[in-house]
Motif scaffolding. Structure first.
Motif, PDB file in Angstrom:
ATOM      1  N   VAL A 160      79.286  58.990  49.455  1.00  0.00           N
ATOM      2  CA  VAL A 160      78.205  59.976  49.344  1.00  0.00           C
ATOM      3  C   VAL A 160      76.904  59.318  48.899  1.00  0.00           C
ATOM      4  CG1 VAL A 160      77.406  61.964  48.015  1.00  0.00           C
ATOM      5  CG2 VAL A 160      79.714  61.956  48.966  1.00  0.00           C
ATOM      6  N   LEU A 161      76.998  58.351  47.999  1.00  0.00           N
ATOM      7  CA  LEU A 161      75.798  57.758  47.413  1.00  0.00           C
ATOM      8  C   LEU A 161      75.227  56.585  48.203  1.00  0.00           C
ATOM      9  CD1 LEU A 161      76.853  57.811  43.641  1.00  0.00           C
ATOM     10  CD2 LEU A 161      75.280  59.372  44.803  1.00  0.00           C
ATOM     11  N   THR A 162      76.000  56.023  49.140  1.00  0.00           N
ATOM     12  CA  THR A 162      75.549  54.784  49.780  1.00  0.00           C
ATOM     13  C   THR A 162      75.492  54.844  51.297  1.00  0.00           C
ATOM     14  OG1 THR A 162      77.799  53.874  49.817  1.00  0.00           O
ATOM     15  CG2 THR A 162      76.456  53.408  47.858  1.00  0.00           C
ATOM     16  N   THR A 163      75.829  55.961  51.910  1.00  0.00           N
ATOM     17  CA  THR A 163      75.819  56.037  53.374  1.00  0.00           C
ATOM     18  C   THR A 163      74.871  57.142  53.852  1.00  0.00           C
ATOM     19  OG1 THR A 163      77.638  57.640  53.499  1.00  0.00           O
ATOM     20  CG2 THR A 163      78.236  55.310  53.409  1.00  0.00           C
ATOM     21  N   PRO A 164      74.367  57.024  55.074  1.00  0.00           N
ATOM     22  CA  PRO A 164      73.465  58.059  55.609  1.00  0.00           C
ATOM     23  C   PRO A 164      74.096  59.447  55.637  1.00  0.00           C
ATOM     24  CG  PRO A 164      73.300  56.069  56.918  1.00  0.00           C
ATOM     25  CD  PRO A 164      74.444  55.854  55.973  1.00  0.00           C
TER      26      PRO A 164
END
Length: 263
Positions: A160-164
């Motif tokens: 959730v925090l690192t992908t588009p």
């Protein structure tokens, strides 16, 4: 603060007056909410502890990986039914305002009043909105992630925090959540405390709340952001802070209602 009669209520009751409020009224409501909390700490904490306990139970129940994506929507959406859950706090503030006993045993005295049925109906309406929010949140997740189940909370958080697609989930989810919150704010900011205060039907209370929101869209939207910000702060330490935040907000909402709809 100026006043405006509500002309669009098609009921036989005396039509309430809707005041125009500003930031000063919001700060006044918060100060009086804190004052009520300090004057009635035992009672307010007794009721306020319901919120963190329920929040923890909901989060724990949703901690399985199958329903892990609903943990945040559950926690955030809990605020959608907060206005109804705070009816005991409204009653305590009302009683203190009138110089009556504020023993916690009187907190739910309003449940035996003629407007109790209207209160129950409004509570059911807010519960339906809460359920619709959960369905929408699940739909957003499925649209971005399909039916795949997260491997673990850590893997899900990293995605959730690192992908588009994770960023899209955050942005879209918050925008949809904001829309639901705005609807609940307009429906309930005046209607729930009004049903505690007066013997009116649910439709009258809702129409008055909508009229108040039309009269004060910016100020009441600002109030919604204040409530959301304080709830986030109260939720950070495992919901424990809600035992203080929720009673203060409950009492403050009563005083905001008094600023919007004079006695």
């Amino acid at each position: 603060m100026t006043t405006l009669p509500v002309h669009d209520l098609g009921h036989s009751m005396a039509r309430p007056v809707v005041n125009a409020i500003d930031g000063h009224d919001l700060s006044m409501a918060l100060r009086r909410g804190v004052d009520d909390f300090l004057a009635m700490p035992t009672h307010a904490l007794f009721i306020g502890l319901i919120y963190p306990l329920v929040g923890i139970v909901l989060a724990t129940a949703a901690f399985g990986t199958e329903v892990l994506p609903l943990v945040f929507p559950l926690a955030a959406g809990f605020a959608l039914i907060g206005p109804f859950a705070a009816i005991g706090l409204y009653e305590l503030s009302r009683r203190r305002e009138k110089g009556l006993s504020t023993d916690w045993a009187y907190a739910f005295a309003n449940l035996t009043r003629p407007a109790a049925g209207a209160l129950a109906g409004l509570g059911l309406l807010l519960a339906v909105v809460f359920a619709c929010w959960l369905v929408a949140a699940q739909g957003i997740y499925w649209a971005l992630y399909g039916t795949s189940v997260p491997d673990s909370i850590f893997a899900f958080a990293q995605d959730v925090l690192t992908t588009p697609r994770g960023w899209a989930l955050i942005v879209i989810g918050n925008l949809v959540g904001f829309a639901f919150s705005l609807v609940v704010l307009a429906l309930s900011v005046v209607s729930v405390p009004m049903l505690v205060d007066r013997d009116v039907d649910m439709l009258t209370a809702i129409e008055t709340s909508l009229a108040a929101f039309r009269r004060n869209p910016r100020t009441l939207t600002a109030w919604g952001f204040i409530v959301a910000g304080l709830l986030i702060l109260g939720s950070l330490p495992l919901f424990v802070g809600l035992a203080v935040v929720m009673p203060i907000l409950g009492h403050a909402t009563w005083h905001l209602y008094r600023r919007v709809i004079p006695a």
